[in-house]
Design a protein around this motif. Structure first.
Motif, short mmCIF file in Angstrom:
data_model
loop_
_atom_site.label_atom_id
_atom_site.label_comp_id
_atom_site.label_asym_id
_atom_site.label_seq_id
_atom_site.Cartn_x
_atom_site.Cartn_y
_atom_site.Cartn_z
N ALA A 32 0.81 -1.22 0.00
CA ALA A 32 0.00 0.00 0.00
C ALA A 32 0.84 1.27 0.00
O ALA A 32 0.31 2.36 -0.25
N ARG A 33 2.13 1.14 0.27
CA ARG A 33 2.99 2.33 0.39
C ARG A 33 3.52 2.73 -0.98
O ARG A 33 4.52 2.19 -1.45
N GLY A 34 2.85 3.65 -1.61
CA GLY A 34 3.37 4.26 -2.82
C GLY A 34 3.50 3.34 -4.00
O GLY A 34 4.40 3.51 -4.83
N THR A 35 2.63 2.35 -4.13
CA THR A 35 2.69 1.45 -5.27
C THR A 35 1.37 1.49 -6.02
O THR A 35 0.38 2.01 -5.54
N SER A 36 1.37 0.91 -7.20
CA SER A 36 0.15 0.87 -8.00
C SER A 36 -0.50 -0.51 -7.96
O SER A 36 -1.38 -0.80 -8.76
N TYR A 37 -0.07 -1.37 -7.04
CA TYR A 37 -0.72 -2.66 -6.88
C TYR A 37 -2.10 -2.46 -6.25
O TYR A 37 -2.25 -1.72 -5.27
N ARG A 38 -3.07 -3.14 -6.77
CA ARG A 38 -4.36 -3.25 -6.09
C ARG A 38 -4.26 -4.45 -5.16
O ARG A 38 -3.82 -5.52 -5.57
N VAL A 39 -4.64 -4.27 -3.91
CA VAL A 39 -4.48 -5.32 -2.91
C VAL A 39 -5.82 -5.62 -2.25
O VAL A 39 -6.52 -4.70 -1.80
N THR A 40 -6.17 -6.89 -2.21
CA THR A 40 -7.33 -7.34 -1.46
C THR A 40 -6.88 -8.39 -0.46
O THR A 40 -6.23 -9.37 -0.83
N THR A 41 -7.20 -8.18 0.80
CA THR A 41 -6.89 -9.16 1.84
C THR A 41 -8.18 -9.87 2.23
O THR A 41 -9.18 -9.23 2.56
N SER A 42 -8.15 -11.18 2.19
CA SER A 42 -9.31 -11.98 2.58
C SER A 42 -9.10 -12.52 3.99
O SER A 42 -8.06 -13.11 4.29
#
Length: 256
Positions: A32-42
């Motif tokens: 989440a820190r300054g990246t363009s990855y979309r992240v979903t935590t289940s």
């Protein structure tokens, strides 16, 4: 110092983290820190009020292998990281089978297990039922830290006194002589020393969860000369690649 994610220009990448561990949260924070990855935590939803990681979250099961595979495809997931608890074995096998169905890259983030050191008095069991069978020979006042979902395995032990620490109240059945302490960790060494002494604990029962977050209780037990009954980890899918650190997962994301 914040961790930089290699390949931060990787737009369109959607990482699904199968979470529930400290490492899963740290990975979500790093991504989440300054990246363009979309992240979903289940999250499995076993804790009533979980501490949510940054990014998107979903709570509850997927409905088996087919449901997980369908979610991965339907939400354009490009990478899956299995960062579930070492004893959430069903989810790990579901993730492996879903990877075979979808072809989406999968990596397991597994913290190293614990190993006894000088001064430790450890006994191992292969299951909760096995631990319950051995426990009466090791002590009569047990600090039971195997999780609130498995208390039924010890419910028949009527002569042993148990201290159970849990974030949420445990469900029955549970041992008849049980005191429940509602608390959320992590817990420091001084806290664990005081707890063992205050409750006159003479045996510690734990799963081989590994990691640093819950290891102070092991140090406190060693210092106090208290035996530890350790439930070994269940089997995991042998064909799934593994990493032992968040940094190794970040490097894997950069390569794939």
């Amino acid at each position: 110092m914040s961790a930089e994610v290699p390949g931060a220009d990787a737009g369109g990448r959607h990482v699904l983290i199968l979470g529930g561990t400290t490492e899963a949260r740290r990975l979500a924070e790093a991504l989440a820190r300054g990246t363009s990855y979309r992240v979903t935590t289940s999250l499995a939803g076993r804790v009533a009020a979980p501490v949510l990681p940054p990014g998107e979250t979903r709570i509850g099961g997927f409905g088996g292998v087919a449901g997980l595979a369908g979610w991965i495809v339907g939400h354009d997931v490009t990478h899956v990281v299995d960062a579930t608890h070492p004893f959430a074995e069903r989810m790990s096998f579901n993730a492996s089978e879903a990877q075979a169905l979808t072809g989406v890259p999968l990596l397991a983030l597994r913290r190293p297990g614990w190993t006894p050191g000088p001064g430790d008095d450890w006994t191992f069991a292969d299951s909760l039922a096995g631990a319950a069978a051995v426990l009466p020979s090791l002590g009569g006042r047990a600090f039971l830290t195997t999780g609130r979902m498995g208390l039924h395995a010890f419910a028949h032990l009527t002569d042993t006194w148990f201290l159970v620490r849990s974030v949420d109240p445990p469900a029955t059945p549970m041992p008849p002589r049980t005191e429940v302490l509602l608390a959320r960790g992590p817990f420091g060494l001084a806290e664990e020393r005081e707890l063992l002494a205050r409750h006159r604990i003479d045996v510690l029962v734990t799963k081989d969860s590994g990691g640093d977050a819950t290891s102070p209780k092991l140090t406190a037990a060693r210092e106090a000369g208290i035996p530890v009954l350790v439930v070994r980890r269940p089997a995991v899918p042998a064909q799934v690649a593994q990493a032992v650190s968040v940094e190794a997962v970040l490097a894997w994301l950069h390569r794939t």
